[in-house]
Design an enzyme around this catalytic site. Structure first.
Site, PDB file in Angstrom:
ATOM      1  CG  HIS A  26      13.503  -2.232   3.694  1.00 10.24           C
ATOM      2  ND1 HIS A  26      13.741  -0.903   3.977  1.00 10.24           N
ATOM      3  CD2 HIS A  26      12.234  -2.285   3.217  1.00 10.24           C
ATOM      4  CE1 HIS A  26      12.651  -0.207   3.698  1.00 10.24           C
ATOM      5  NE2 HIS A  26      11.729  -1.011   3.222  1.00 10.24           N
ATOM      6  CG  HIS A  38       9.771  -2.651   0.473  1.00  9.72           C
ATOM      7  ND1 HIS A  38       9.191  -2.506   1.707  1.00  9.72           N
ATOM      8  CD2 HIS A  38       9.230  -3.785  -0.062  1.00  9.72           C
ATOM      9  CE1 HIS A  38       8.338  -3.510   1.913  1.00  9.72           C
ATOM     10  NE2 HIS A  38       8.350  -4.298   0.859  1.00  9.72           N
ATOM     11  CG  ASP A  63      10.091   2.909  -0.718  1.00 10.20           C
ATOM     12  OD1 ASP A  63      10.260   1.681  -0.658  1.00 10.20           O
ATOM     13  OD2 ASP A  63       9.589   3.574   0.219  1.00 10.20           O
ATOM     14  CG  HIS A  64      13.774   2.063   1.449  1.00 15.68           C
ATOM     15  ND1 HIS A  64      14.011   2.839   2.553  1.00 15.68           N
ATOM     16  CD2 HIS A  64      12.429   1.954   1.343  1.00 15.68           C
ATOM     17  CE1 HIS A  64      12.849   3.180   3.101  1.00 15.68           C
ATOM     18  NE2 HIS A  64      11.878   2.650   2.383  1.00 15.68           N
ATOM     19  CG  ASP A  78      10.260   1.565   5.122  1.00  9.29           C
ATOM     20  OD1 ASP A  78      10.861   2.625   5.358  1.00  9.29           O
ATOM     21  OD2 ASP A  78       9.676   1.312   4.054  1.00  9.29           O
ATOM     22  CG  HIS A  81       9.473   6.007   4.881  1.00  5.04           C
ATOM     23  ND1 HIS A  81       8.266   5.367   5.032  1.00  5.04           N
ATOM     24  CD2 HIS A  81      10.068   5.388   3.833  1.00  5.04           C
ATOM     25  CE1 HIS A  81       8.148   4.397   4.137  1.00  5.04           C
ATOM     26  NE2 HIS A  81       9.233   4.396   3.385  1.00  5.04           N
TER      27      HIS A  81
HETATM   28 ZN   LIG Z   1       9.714   2.654   2.271  1.00  2.00          ZN
HETATM   29 ZN   LIG Z   2       9.539  -0.780   3.047  1.00  5.70          ZN
END
Ligand SMILES: [Zn+2]
Ligand SMILES: [Zn+2]
Length: 363
Positions: free
Chosen positions: A62, A64, A66-67, A253, A313
């Site tokens: 996804h 976001h 941090d990915h 997530d 995570h």
């Molecule tokens: Zn995340």
């Molecule tokens: Zn996320």
């Protein structure tokens, strides 16, 4: 065929010295597939036994940061380290709608000319994968239709009958994606190794009088042969049991799955990698932010009859157990207990950066 999984980043939200941002590598026969690429993934790769140049496919769960904020930097470094004349298959990148435009813009703005080709295949989410208030930012397929010269890649829609997305189907693997619920649309991936024919049974070949030579190859490839004496030998007469493929499932997530695609695709997984951002005492907060706790992850693993659950995570407050200072309880050990309370006798693994998990061939 050896297969293993390396965790390069196991922390939520941002990379820290103790936990990098999300990144997992599935390695099979020297080829590496990267799942998520948070900021700092390339330095984590350099610290590991893996080689960035071996990456052939990248899957982003996804959008976001941090990915996937590590993706442009990683692509540039692979390019710099590749020399000038590269003849290689394109790197195949899979992720939600919007990813193609992001990569193309960053390359364009930084005047980067990658020396290797790449294609970005985009998954089109459905509106029930995130809260309604987030829909205003929902990327549309039309807006992403801004074709980069590297080749467009596919736009992949949900197969509503199977409740999944078909990504890869090659000689060895089938990869499908399924829908997850998060603050923004998120996906999980299931990698299934195809069944391989069993080995030839040398004793049976001898007993049946099959002469060594081309007949062996034909039988191994599933073709019947007729001997000089007129007897027909079928492959099933001389082949040992087929080798069942392995299944690895990696979820982005989420606070849950959307539809039954996740349970179907993760059923009987040899390895299930699920997020557990917060501990069970903060379940309401976790759900509000579209995240899971150990119990939530374990309940999903139980529904799927997964053989091994690995949690990752983690909120950066949960330090790797080996780094917790004496007498200091940051609750990390608690996460394992909470998940195991759902799964009974089955041991749950808490991922740490650079942890490698082998997935043995099935007997
Ligand atoms: Zn995340
Ligand atoms: Zn996320």
């Amino acid at each position: 065929m050896s297969m293993d999984v390396t965790f390069l980043g196991t922390g939520a939200a941002y990379p820290s010295p103790t936990r990098g941002a999300s990144a997992v590598v599935l390695r099979c026969e020297g080829e590496c597939w990267l799942f998520d690429c948070g900021e700092g993934t390339q330095t984590q790769l350099m610290k590991s036994q893996l080689k960035a140049g071996r990456i052939t496919k990248i899957f982003i769960t996804h959008l976001h940061g941090d990915h996937f904020f590590g993706l442009p930097g990683l692509l540039c470094t692979i390019s710099l380290q590749s020399g000038s004349a590269v003849t290689r298959q394109p790197i195949e990148i899979y992720g939600p709608v919007g990813l193609r435009d992001f990569i193309w813009r960053t390359m364009e703005l930084s005047h980067t000319e990658l020396v290797f080709p790449y294609v970005v295949h985009e998954l089109v989410p459905t509106i029930d994968q995130c809260p309604t208030e987030e829909l205003k930012e929902f990327p549309h397929v039309d807006e992403a239709d801004n074709s980069p010269k590297e080749g467009q890649g596919r736009t992949i829609l949900l197969d509503s009958e199977e409740n999944s997305y078909h990504l890869v189907d090659d000689e060895q693997f089938v990869v499908k994606a399924f829908r997850l619920f998060h603050r923004i649309p998120s996906f999980g991936f299931s990698v299934v190794e195809k069944k391989r024919p069993g080995k030839l049974n040398a004793q049976k070949l001898k007993d049946l009088g099959v002469p060594p030579g081309p007949a062996y190859g034909k039988l191994k490839n599933g073709i019947s042969v007729v001997l000089e004496n007129g007897v027909t030998i079928s492959p099933q007469d001389v082949l040992k049991k087929p080798i069942i493929g392995r299944k690895i499932c990696i979820l982005g997530d989420c606070s849950g799955v959307v539809g039954d695609g996740g349970v179907k695709l993760c059923f009987d997984a040899d390895l299930l990698i699920h997020e557990a951002t917060l501990d069970d005492s903060q379940m309401d907060k976790a759900k509000e932010h579209g995240h899971s706790t150990p119990q939530m992850a374990a309940r999903f693993a139980k529904r799927c009859c997964a053989k091994r659950l690995v949690l990752t995570h983690f909120s950066q407050r949960y330090k790797p157990i080996a780094l917790a200072r004496e007498g200091e309880t940051d609750g990390t050990a608690e996460l394992k207990k909470q998940a195991e309370s759902v799964l009974g006798l089955q041991e749950v693994t808490l991922a740490e950066d650079f942890m490698v998990i082998g997935i043995p061939i099935k007997k």
